[in-house]
Design an enzyme around this catalytic site. Structure first.
Site, PDB file in Angstrom:
ATOM      1  N   ARG A  50       1.143  -0.123  -9.145  1.00 14.21           N
ATOM      2  CA  ARG A  50       1.278  -1.339  -8.314  1.00 14.21           C
ATOM      3  C   ARG A  50       0.068  -2.250  -8.477  1.00 14.21           C
ATOM      4  O   ARG A  50       0.197  -3.473  -8.517  1.00 14.21           O
ATOM      5  CB  ARG A  50       1.498  -0.960  -6.851  1.00 14.21           C
ATOM      6  CG  ARG A  50       1.836  -2.156  -5.973  1.00 14.21           C
ATOM      7  CD  ARG A  50       2.238  -1.761  -4.572  1.00 14.21           C
ATOM      8  NE  ARG A  50       1.133  -1.176  -3.825  1.00 14.21           N
ATOM      9  CZ  ARG A  50       1.226  -0.714  -2.581  1.00 14.21           C
ATOM     10  NH1 ARG A  50       2.384  -0.755  -1.946  1.00 14.21           N
ATOM     11  NH2 ARG A  50       0.190  -0.199  -1.969  1.00 14.21           N
ATOM     12  N   LYS A 149      -0.066  -7.460  -4.011  1.00 11.25           N
ATOM     13  CA  LYS A 149      -1.052  -6.999  -3.026  1.00 11.25           C
ATOM     14  C   LYS A 149      -2.387  -7.660  -3.386  1.00 11.25           C
ATOM     15  O   LYS A 149      -3.249  -7.065  -4.029  1.00 11.25           O
ATOM     16  CB  LYS A 149      -1.129  -5.473  -3.041  1.00 11.25           C
ATOM     17  CG  LYS A 149      -1.733  -4.904  -1.757  1.00 11.25           C
ATOM     18  CD  LYS A 149      -1.461  -3.426  -1.634  1.00 11.25           C
ATOM     19  CE  LYS A 149      -2.269  -2.777  -0.531  1.00 11.25           C
ATOM     20  NZ  LYS A 149      -1.972  -3.252   0.818  1.00 11.25           N
ATOM     21  N   GLU A 182       8.704  -7.690   7.193  1.00 12.88           N
ATOM     22  CA  GLU A 182       7.874  -6.478   7.324  1.00 12.88           C
ATOM     23  C   GLU A 182       6.895  -6.726   8.461  1.00 12.88           C
ATOM     24  O   GLU A 182       7.016  -7.726   9.185  1.00 12.88           O
ATOM     25  CB  GLU A 182       7.133  -6.192   6.014  1.00 12.88           C
ATOM     26  CG  GLU A 182       6.205  -7.314   5.570  1.00 12.88           C
ATOM     27  CD  GLU A 182       5.367  -6.958   4.339  1.00 12.88           C
ATOM     28  OE1 GLU A 182       5.189  -5.777   4.029  1.00 12.88           O
ATOM     29  OE2 GLU A 182       4.883  -7.909   3.702  1.00 12.88           O
TER      30      GLU A 182
HETATM   31  N1  PMP Z   1       3.153  -4.211   4.019  1.00  8.07           N
HETATM   32  C1  PMP Z   1       1.915  -4.721   3.961  1.00  8.07           C
HETATM   33  C2  PMP Z   1       1.733  -6.182   4.184  1.00  8.07           C
HETATM   34  C3  PMP Z   1       0.810  -3.898   3.698  1.00  8.07           C
HETATM   35  O1  PMP Z   1      -0.422  -4.406   3.632  1.00  8.07           O
HETATM   36  C4  PMP Z   1       1.032  -2.505   3.497  1.00  8.07           C
HETATM   37  C5  PMP Z   1      -0.123  -1.601   3.179  1.00  8.07           C
HETATM   38  N2  PMP Z   1      -1.033  -1.487   4.231  1.00  8.07           N
HETATM   39  C6  PMP Z   1       2.341  -2.010   3.598  1.00  8.07           C
HETATM   40  C7  PMP Z   1       3.376  -2.905   3.839  1.00  8.07           C
HETATM   41  C8  PMP Z   1       2.637  -0.559   3.399  1.00  8.07           C
HETATM   42  O2  PMP Z   1       2.455  -0.212   2.039  1.00  8.07           O
HETATM   43  P1  PMP Z   1       1.990   1.224   1.586  1.00  8.07           P
HETATM   44  O3  PMP Z   1       3.005   2.180   2.084  1.00  8.07           O
HETATM   45  O4  PMP Z   1       1.941   1.149   0.109  1.00  8.07           O
HETATM   46  O5  PMP Z   1       0.649   1.475   2.197  1.00  8.07           O
END
Ligand code: PMP
Length: 288
Positions: A50, A149, A182
């Site tokens: 990622r 990200k 989200e």
């Molecule tokens: N959405 C956002 C905006 C995030 O920053 C994160 C990570 N903190 C997630 C979802 C969850 O992703 P992950 O399971 O890869 O930590």
């Protein structure tokens, strides 16, 4: 504490970044938040993939191979003698001038911080979390895709401020046209008629590694699952709601905007998935 900075392990007070670094000046860079469980780095390959995808999306060339990044992560963990850690892996555009032009930046800056993990209080896992809907809408994917990200988290921070002002820790972010995307730092799932649903990432959400792990578990556990568009009415009317993230893992939500979800207690599917997820963290990773 030892921090990896451009190939060297340095003490915390020496781990400094230039004020001309475009990661600081413009949020121009990418990052990952990774977790270890008892000496096992959870889904490391997925996190590294990622990171490279995010870098590629902003045309940032990481000056290390994936294998070299993995080595650097392990080196930092070992130097800090951490078994249960949170890893912050960051690549910035590097040092440039005061203009935007990324071509003026020399070498990208790479740093890795490993620290103890900070979690929601245990009572939230037991009793469930109360959250709100943020006033701030999620970035429009055609402007800045939330699947990247990037170091530019201001959109999420504004929504986090909305959450804090409402006396909660998390907030649901909607897309510009009112679909649930989200939360500020977590993905969202709802259970409706025994079916698990999460919004498709392309509408404006990060493709969370924990989200992927949960989706994988639904197949193993024969839980019907679909990616579907959801509106706030669907969320309010859901039998169960939970959030997923590297730090949060799976956290039940029992109240949203002062409306109770289901019977106001963490639901059965959430509990079953949490138990299976805990098992996964003990096996699914890279040993160091
Ligand atoms: N959405 C956002 C905006 C995030 O920053 C994160 C990570 N903190 C997630 C979802 C969850 O992703 P992950 O399971 O890869 O930590």
């Amino acid at each position: 504490m030892k921090i990896y900075l451009n190939g060297k392990l340095v003490g915390r007070e020496k781990a400094n970044i230039s004020v001309f670094d475009h990661g600081l000046l413009y949020g121009d860079g990418v990052f990952e938040g990774i977790r270890t469980y008892d000496g096992l780095i959870f889904r490391l390959k997925e996190h590294i993939d990622r990171l490279y995808k995010s870098a590629d999306a902003i045309e940032l060339e990481i000056p290390l191979t994936k294998q070299e990044v993995i080595k650097a992560v392990v080196r930092t963990l070992k130097a800090n003698k951490l078994k249960d850690a949170y890893i912050r892996l960051v690549v910035t555009r590097g040092i440039g001038d005061l203009g935007l032009d990324p071509r003026k930046c020399g070498m990208p800056t790479v740093f890795i911080i490993t620290d103890r993990i900070k979690l929601y209080p245990e009572k939230h896992y037991r009793n469930g979390l109360e959250i709100v809907t943020a006033k701030t809408r999620r970035n429009y994917p055609q402007a800045l895709d939330p699947r990247i990200k990037s170091l530019n988290y201001l959109n999420n921070i504004l929504a986090k401020i909305d959450a804090i002002k409402s006396g909660t820790e998390e907030a649901i972010m909607l897309t510009h046209d009112g679909n649930v995307a989200e939360c500020t730092g977590d993905n969202i799932f709802i259970v409706r008629n025994s079916e698990l649903i999460t919004p498709p990432a392309e509408i404006g959400a990060l493709e969370g590694i924990t989200r992927d792990a949960v989706i994988g578990l639904t197949k193993k556990m024969n839980i019907p699952f679909h990616e579907k568009l959801i509106r706030m009415e669907d969320v309010y009317g859901a039998g169960e709601v939970f959030l997923t993230g590297t730090a949060a893992e799976i956290i039940p939500v029992i109240k949203i905007d002062d409306r109770s979800i289901g019977n106001g207690k963490p639901g059965e599917i959430t509990k079953r998935l949490t138990a299976e997820f805990r098992k996964l963290t003990k096996t699914d990773g890279v040993r160091y």
